[in-house]
Design a protein around this motif. Structure first.
Motif, short mmCIF file in Angstrom:
data_model
loop_
_atom_site.label_atom_id
_atom_site.label_comp_id
_atom_site.label_asym_id
_atom_site.label_seq_id
_atom_site.Cartn_x
_atom_site.Cartn_y
_atom_site.Cartn_z
N ALA A 107 0.85 -1.19 0.00
CA ALA A 107 0.00 0.00 0.00
C ALA A 107 0.89 1.24 0.00
CB ALA A 107 -0.90 0.00 1.24
N GLY A 108 0.44 2.28 -0.65
CA GLY A 108 1.21 3.52 -0.69
C GLY A 108 2.01 3.69 -1.95
N THR A 109 1.97 2.71 -2.85
CA THR A 109 2.66 2.86 -4.13
C THR A 109 1.78 3.65 -5.08
OG1 THR A 109 3.82 0.77 -3.84
CG2 THR A 109 3.68 1.64 -6.07
N LEU A 110 2.34 4.71 -5.65
CA LEU A 110 1.57 5.58 -6.53
C LEU A 110 1.50 5.01 -7.94
CD1 LEU A 110 3.03 9.04 -5.45
CD2 LEU A 110 1.01 7.88 -4.55
N SER A 111 0.35 5.19 -8.57
CA SER A 111 0.21 4.81 -9.97
C SER A 111 0.87 5.87 -10.83
CB SER A 111 -1.27 4.69 -10.33
OG SER A 111 -1.90 5.97 -10.27
N THR A 112 1.04 5.56 -12.11
CA THR A 112 1.62 6.54 -13.03
C THR A 112 0.77 7.80 -13.10
OG1 THR A 112 2.55 4.73 -14.35
CG2 THR A 112 2.46 6.90 -15.37
N ARG A 113 -0.53 7.63 -13.10
CA ARG A 113 -1.43 8.79 -13.14
C ARG A 113 -1.27 9.64 -11.89
NH1 ARG A 113 -5.76 9.89 -16.24
NH2 ARG A 113 -5.72 7.77 -17.10
N GLU A 114 -1.14 8.99 -10.73
CA GLU A 114 -0.94 9.74 -9.49
C GLU A 114 0.40 10.45 -9.48
OE1 GLU A 114 -3.48 7.19 -6.20
OE2 GLU A 114 -1.62 6.33 -6.99
N LEU A 115 1.45 9.78 -9.99
CA LEU A 115 2.76 10.42 -10.07
C LEU A 115 2.72 11.64 -10.97
CD1 LEU A 115 5.29 7.44 -10.33
CD2 LEU A 115 5.11 9.12 -8.49
N ASP A 116 1.93 11.56 -12.02
CA ASP A 116 1.84 12.67 -12.96
C ASP A 116 1.21 13.91 -12.32
OD1 ASP A 116 2.29 13.70 -15.59
OD2 ASP A 116 0.14 13.53 -15.97
N SER A 117 0.52 13.72 -11.20
CA SER A 117 -0.15 14.84 -10.54
C SER A 117 0.74 15.54 -9.51
CB SER A 117 -1.44 14.36 -9.86
OG SER A 117 -1.14 13.54 -8.75
N VAL A 118 1.95 14.99 -9.24
CA VAL A 118 2.86 15.65 -8.30
C VAL A 118 3.83 16.54 -9.06
CG1 VAL A 118 2.65 13.75 -6.65
CG2 VAL A 118 4.54 13.78 -8.27
N ASN A 119 4.34 17.55 -8.38
CA ASN A 119 5.19 18.53 -9.05
C ASN A 119 6.66 18.17 -9.06
OD1 ASN A 119 3.03 20.38 -7.18
ND2 ASN A 119 2.95 20.61 -9.41
N ALA A 120 7.10 17.42 -8.05
CA ALA A 120 8.54 17.19 -7.92
C ALA A 120 8.81 15.89 -7.16
CB ALA A 120 9.20 18.36 -7.19
N VAL A 121 10.07 15.44 -7.23
CA VAL A 121 10.52 14.27 -6.49
C VAL A 121 11.87 14.59 -5.86
CG1 VAL A 121 11.56 13.31 -8.60
CG2 VAL A 121 11.10 11.80 -6.65
N VAL A 122 12.10 14.08 -4.66
CA VAL A 122 13.37 14.26 -3.95
C VAL A 122 13.95 12.88 -3.68
CG1 VAL A 122 14.54 15.20 -1.93
CG2 VAL A 122 12.52 16.37 -2.86
N THR A 123 15.21 12.64 -4.11
CA THR A 123 15.84 11.33 -3.88
C THR A 123 17.29 11.50 -3.46
OG1 THR A 123 16.78 10.93 -6.08
CG2 THR A 123 14.44 10.40 -5.77
N ASN A 124 17.84 10.42 -2.94
CA ASN A 124 19.27 10.31 -2.73
C ASN A 124 19.87 9.68 -4.00
OD1 ASN A 124 21.74 10.41 -1.41
ND2 ASN A 124 21.39 8.57 -0.20
N SER A 125 21.17 9.39 -4.00
CA SER A 125 21.82 8.71 -5.13
C SER A 125 22.89 7.77 -4.60
CB SER A 125 22.44 9.73 -6.09
OG SER A 125 23.39 10.54 -5.41
N THR A 126 23.32 6.82 -5.44
CA THR A 126 24.30 5.82 -5.01
C THR A 126 25.73 6.27 -5.28
OG1 THR A 126 22.79 3.96 -5.32
CG2 THR A 126 25.14 3.46 -5.41
N VAL A 127 26.02 6.70 -6.49
CA VAL A 127 27.36 7.11 -6.88
C VAL A 127 27.25 8.05 -8.06
CG1 VAL A 127 27.67 5.13 -8.44
CG2 VAL A 127 29.69 6.26 -7.47
N SER A 128 28.25 8.92 -8.22
CA SER A 128 28.28 9.84 -9.37
C SER A 128 29.65 9.79 -10.02
CB SER A 128 27.97 11.27 -8.93
OG SER A 128 26.65 11.37 -8.44
#
Length: 213
Positions: A107-128
């Motif tokens: 539960a809590g996983t967003l569908s593609t349509r729901e993701l399309d309704s958000v403005n931004a995403v914040v994540t970490n990263s593994t390596v650059s």
């Protein structure tokens, strides 16, 4: 009657009959960097800016304020469930934070349509990788599944200084290939036949990179 494939493979085997082992490679690629941490960071920032990403700096004490500034007027933004709570700004009445479970069976996983309704995403990263200006996401709990970094139009990505390396072989050593890998080199963009650049075609139009010192 033999097939074209069998003919080709037969000729390859025949040509290799007296040389069963491949010749030594002509090029010896570098696998270990000799650059200082400062020079490696400078190279990465230079590449990211050249790719039209925005680069900012923060510490553990200031990162929440920096992310708050970058979200600007975003009314809704998504974060993976494993991201550090201390990195995120306090939500207000004008903005809501949505946690994505990252697993379709939870539960809590967003569908593609729901993701399309958000403005931004914040994540970490593994390596650059500084040499190519590439940020690697390895589907860790603080990076989320690939969809959350492709659908929203604005990606705020945290890059810790100790995860920056110069060379691709050094970056590959830090990747777990049992999980999906997403490589990011600037905001999504493409060009038509007249070389007119269009951003936001296959992913976020805006990429903000926070170097966490």
């Amino acid at each position: 009657m033999s097939t074209a494939k069998e003919d080709i493979l037969g000729r390859i085997r025949s040509s290799l009959s007296d040389h069963p082992s491949p010749a030594e490679p002509i090029r010896n690629y570098r696998r270990t960097s000799k650059l200082s941490k400062e020079a490696t960071l400078e190279m990465l920032v230079d590449r990211l800016i050249d790719y039209k990403a925005n680069v900012f700096y923060a510490t553990e004490e200031t990162i929440a304020h920096r992310i708050d500034e970058l979200l600007q007027d975003a009314s809704r933004y998504v974060v993976p469930v494993g991201i550090k709570e201390s990195w995120l700004p306090e939500d207000t009445a004008r903005r809501s934070r949505i946690f994505d479970a990252g697993n379709l069976k939870k539960a809590g996983t967003l569908s593609t349509r729901e993701l399309d309704s958000v403005n931004a995403v914040v994540t970490n990263s593994t390596v650059s990788c500084a040499e190519t200006g590439t940020i690697f996401l390895n589907t860790n709990s603080d990076e989320g599944r690939r969809a959350i970094t492709l659908v929203p139009d604005h990606h705020i990505c945290v890059v810790k200084e100790d995860t920056i390396v110069e060379l691709i072989p050094e970056a590959f050593e830090r990747i777990d290939y049992k999980r999906p890998v997403t490589m990011i080199s600037g905001p999504s963009a493409t060009s038509d036949i007249e070389l007119i650049r269009v951003e936001g075609v296959h992913g976020p139009r805006t990429l903000d990179v926070i170097i966490l010192q």
